[in-house]
Every structure is written in C-alpha cells, then in structure tokens.
Design a protein around this motif. Structure first.
Motif, PDB file in Angstrom:
ATOM      1  N   MET A   1       0.842  -1.195   0.000  1.00 38.41           N
ATOM      2  CA  MET A   1       0.000   0.000   0.000  1.00 38.41           C
ATOM      3  C   MET A   1       0.882   1.251   0.000  1.00 38.41           C
ATOM      4  SD  MET A   1      -2.933   1.137   2.762  1.00 38.41           S
ATOM      5  CE  MET A   1      -3.991  -0.240   2.320  1.00 38.41           C
ATOM      6  N   GLU A   2       0.489   2.238  -0.783  1.00 37.62           N
ATOM      7  CA  GLU A   2       1.239   3.488  -0.862  1.00 37.62           C
ATOM      8  C   GLU A   2       0.938   4.387   0.341  1.00 37.62           C
ATOM      9  OE1 GLU A   2       3.506   4.595  -3.136  1.00 37.62           O
ATOM     10  OE2 GLU A   2       3.455   2.545  -3.910  1.00 37.62           O
ATOM     11  N   LEU A   3       1.907   5.225   0.676  1.00 42.33           N
ATOM     12  CA  LEU A   3       1.708   6.223   1.711  1.00 42.33           C
ATOM     13  C   LEU A   3       0.609   7.184   1.261  1.00 42.33           C
ATOM     14  CD1 LEU A   3       2.857   7.482   4.402  1.00 42.33           C
ATOM     15  CD2 LEU A   3       4.273   8.929   2.923  1.00 42.33           C
ATOM     16  N   PRO A   4      -0.466   7.365   2.049  1.00 40.44           N
ATOM     17  CA  PRO A   4      -1.549   8.266   1.637  1.00 40.44           C
ATOM     18  C   PRO A   4      -1.066   9.702   1.468  1.00 40.44           C
ATOM     19  CG  PRO A   4      -2.242   6.865   3.454  1.00 40.44           C
ATOM     20  CD  PRO A   4      -0.756   6.685   3.318  1.00 40.44           C
ATOM     21  N   GLN A   5      -1.545  10.345   0.415  1.00 40.22           N
ATOM     22  CA  GLN A   5      -1.204  11.747   0.194  1.00 40.22           C
ATOM     23  C   GLN A   5      -1.948  12.619   1.202  1.00 40.22           C
ATOM     24  OE1 GLN A   5      -2.791  13.937  -3.230  1.00 40.22           O
ATOM     25  NE2 GLN A   5      -0.729  14.693  -3.676  1.00 40.22           N
ATOM     26  N   ARG A 126      -2.987   2.963  12.901  1.00 39.30           N
ATOM     27  CA  ARG A 126      -3.742   3.275  11.687  1.00 39.30           C
ATOM     28  C   ARG A 126      -2.871   4.013  10.677  1.00 39.30           C
ATOM     29  NH1 ARG A 126      -7.198   7.804  10.198  1.00 39.30           N
ATOM     30  NH2 ARG A 126      -8.783   7.113   8.684  1.00 39.30           N
ATOM     31  N   ALA A 127      -1.917   4.813  11.186  1.00 42.60           N
ATOM     32  CA  ALA A 127      -1.055   5.590  10.294  1.00 42.60           C
ATOM     33  C   ALA A 127      -0.303   4.695   9.320  1.00 42.60           C
ATOM     34  CB  ALA A 127      -0.069   6.417  11.114  1.00 42.60           C
ATOM     35  N   THR A 128       0.123   3.530   9.762  1.00 41.57           N
ATOM     36  CA  THR A 128       0.851   2.589   8.897  1.00 41.57           C
ATOM     37  C   THR A 128      -0.091   1.659   8.155  1.00 41.57           C
ATOM     38  OG1 THR A 128       1.062   0.805  10.526  1.00 41.57           O
ATOM     39  CG2 THR A 128       2.731   2.556  10.596  1.00 41.57           C
ATOM     40  N   ALA A 132       0.679  -2.141   6.556  1.00 44.69           N
ATOM     41  CA  ALA A 132       0.491  -2.358   5.118  1.00 44.69           C
ATOM     42  C   ALA A 132       1.346  -1.406   4.277  1.00 44.69           C
ATOM     43  CB  ALA A 132      -0.976  -2.188   4.741  1.00 44.69           C
ATOM     44  N   ILE A 133       1.795  -0.283   4.879  1.00 46.27           N
ATOM     45  CA  ILE A 133       2.666   0.659   4.173  1.00 46.27           C
ATOM     46  C   ILE A 133       4.103   0.294   4.522  1.00 46.27           C
ATOM     47  CG2 ILE A 133       3.277   3.090   3.849  1.00 46.27           C
ATOM     48  CD1 ILE A 133       0.450   3.801   4.839  1.00 46.27           C
ATOM     49  N   ARG A 139       9.261   7.371   5.087  1.00 44.55           N
ATOM     50  CA  ARG A 139       8.615   8.386   4.253  1.00 44.55           C
ATOM     51  C   ARG A 139       7.512   9.178   4.949  1.00 44.55           C
ATOM     52  NH1 ARG A 139       6.027   6.456  -0.755  1.00 44.55           N
ATOM     53  NH2 ARG A 139       5.939   8.709  -1.074  1.00 44.55           N
ATOM     54  N   ALA A 140       7.183   8.845   6.173  1.00 41.26           N
ATOM     55  CA  ALA A 140       6.046   9.483   6.835  1.00 41.26           C
ATOM     56  C   ALA A 140       6.143  11.006   6.812  1.00 41.26           C
ATOM     57  CB  ALA A 140       5.938   8.990   8.275  1.00 41.26           C
TER      58      ALA A 140
END
Length: 265
Positions: A1-5, A126-128, A132-133, A139-140
């Motif tokens: 899963m990609e880091l959410p924008q 939840r942040a990760t 899954a990220i 990159r956070a």
C-alpha cells in the motif's frame, strides 16, 4: 500500500483555502461539516471535548470527503503528538508556540529517530495501515504537515525564527489570544493587533511557509485573503449552529436577541 497523500498539504498552492472549526467533538457532526464543501476543517483538541478516540472517529468519518482534516493538539506533549500521528493525523496544529526552540521540539516529536523522538508503533497504528505501508517510517515526514500557532506578543517577537525552523510547514496566527496578550481583549481589529498580524504574515511568507488565520467575520476573512493568507478558517460549527438557532427563534419570539454578525476573533 502506498503512503496516503496529505490533501491539505497538497492544496497549499498559493490560493486561499477556506476552512471551518469542528468543535462538537462527534463524528456525526464532523461528517456533516465535511459534506458542505470547505477546503479543510479543524478537529479541535484544545478547546473542544476531543480525546484521542473522538479524534480517531472523526478522522474516519470525514475520510471519504474532499474536506481535508487538520487536528489541533491541546499542548506540546510529545506523547500526545505520537498518539495523534499514530491514529492517522497527517496535518497537525499545535497552539501557543512562542520560540524557535519550541517549534524545533515539535518537529522532532513528529519525526522518527535519528531525526526526532517519535516512537515506533508499527503494526499497531492506523497511520501505517497496520503495517500495510512498507516504507512508512522512512517516508512518513513527506506527507506530514506541521502547523504551529503564534498567538502571543512573545510569539510575534520570535515569528521570524519560528517560521524559519525546518520541518515547520505553516504558521497559524490566533487573533483572539494575540489581542488578549497585548491588553486588547476582544479587539483583534485594533491597529496595534493588526500591525502584529501583518508583521507575522510578512515574516511567515518571507520564510517560504504557509500562513493561516482564524477569521469568522467576513470583512476580516476577505482582508486576510487579499493580504495572501494561504488558509483561513471562516466559521466555527458551534457558533454557526447557535446563530442559526437564534435567527430561527427570532422569527417567532420577538424578544430573542440575535447577534449582528459572526464573532470577530
């Protein structure tokens, strides 16, 4: 899963972005607000009854909508900041920042070692997306947006140094606290206070950072937009409901006193 924008950070392109304070402390009310069309909304943990579980439920409730959530912490506590980031806060506002040293400490609270002191929650958070990220720790910071509030005489005196701190993405001016701190309580439009706000704005922009302000009164909001403020809170949900309720009641009860306009803040 990609880091959410981070949609709030992505929207800071030079045009004014208009937001609203969310102070009811419930996901239901915040979701209603998110459907209106504001560019952003502030989930207020300083003056509203918003503990961690309430903030989490509101982040989840507004996630499907275009209105970008900003979360305001109650203080500078790095343990609280860690919790807010772990539940998925990407844009964090912190009140009462008076010095560059305080701003630097806040930056470190949002970064993992070796650049900061944020603890690693990994699959618990939840942040990760519960691990899954894959590259979240590395990159956070790319999608985090740290906004510090300058709202005192001391903060204004140090605003250039505060805005220059690497890792601070924006500075938000608080007119109510600022006017109170200089002996002009309830007078954010006093010329002395306005000079200080203008000085803060010029310093923030000179540092290449985004400038924000709270301005529920229309004339103030329009003036700050003309100056070039990047994000402006033009409403407070509690105040909007109360105003609308009084106006409704006044149609039927002649003795109802209705404020002539929004709070000046």
């Amino acid at each position: 899963m990609e880091l959410p924008q981070n949609p709030f950070k992505a929207a800071l392109t030079g045009e004014p972005r208009y937001g609203c304070w969310a102070g009811f402390g419930t996901a239901y009310a915040s979701e209603i607000l998110a459907t209106v069309g504001f560019d952003w909304m502030l989930i207020d943990g300083e003056h509203a009854p918003n503990p961690i579980p309430a903030v989490l439920s509101q982040l989840q409730a507004v996630a499907p909508y275009k209105t970008a959530p900003v979360v305001r912490a109650v203080n500078h506590d790095p343990a609280l900041i860690k919790q807010l980031l772990d539940i998925g806060t990407q844009t964090l506002m912190v009140p009462m920042v008076d010095t560059a040293a305080q701003a630097q400490a806040l930056v470190e609270a949002t970064r993992y070692p070796p650049h900061g002191i944020r603890g690693v929650g990994g699959g618990l958070t939840r942040a990760t997306r519960w691990d899954a990220i894959d590259d979240y720790q590395a990159r956070a910071h790319e999608e985090l947006c740290l906004i510090v509030q300058v709202e005192s005489r001391r903060g204004i005196e140090n605003v250039e140094a505060i805005a220059a701190v690497e890792g601070v993405d924006g500075v938000f001016v608080g007119p109510a606290d600022l006017s109170t701190s200089v002996g002009r309580a309830g007078q954010p439009n006093h010329e002395e206070v306005q000079r200080m706000i203008r000085h803060a704005f010029d310093s923030i922009k000179a540092a290449g950072k985004a400038a924000g302000i709270l301005a529920p009164a229309e004339d103030n909001a329009k003036r700050y937009a003309e100056w070039g403020f990047d994000f402006i809170a033009v409403g407070i949900d509690i105040s909007l409901m109360r105003q609308a309720a009084l106006e409704t009641l006044a149609r039927y009860k002649a003795d109802t006193k209705v404020p002539t306009g929004a709070s000046s803040y």
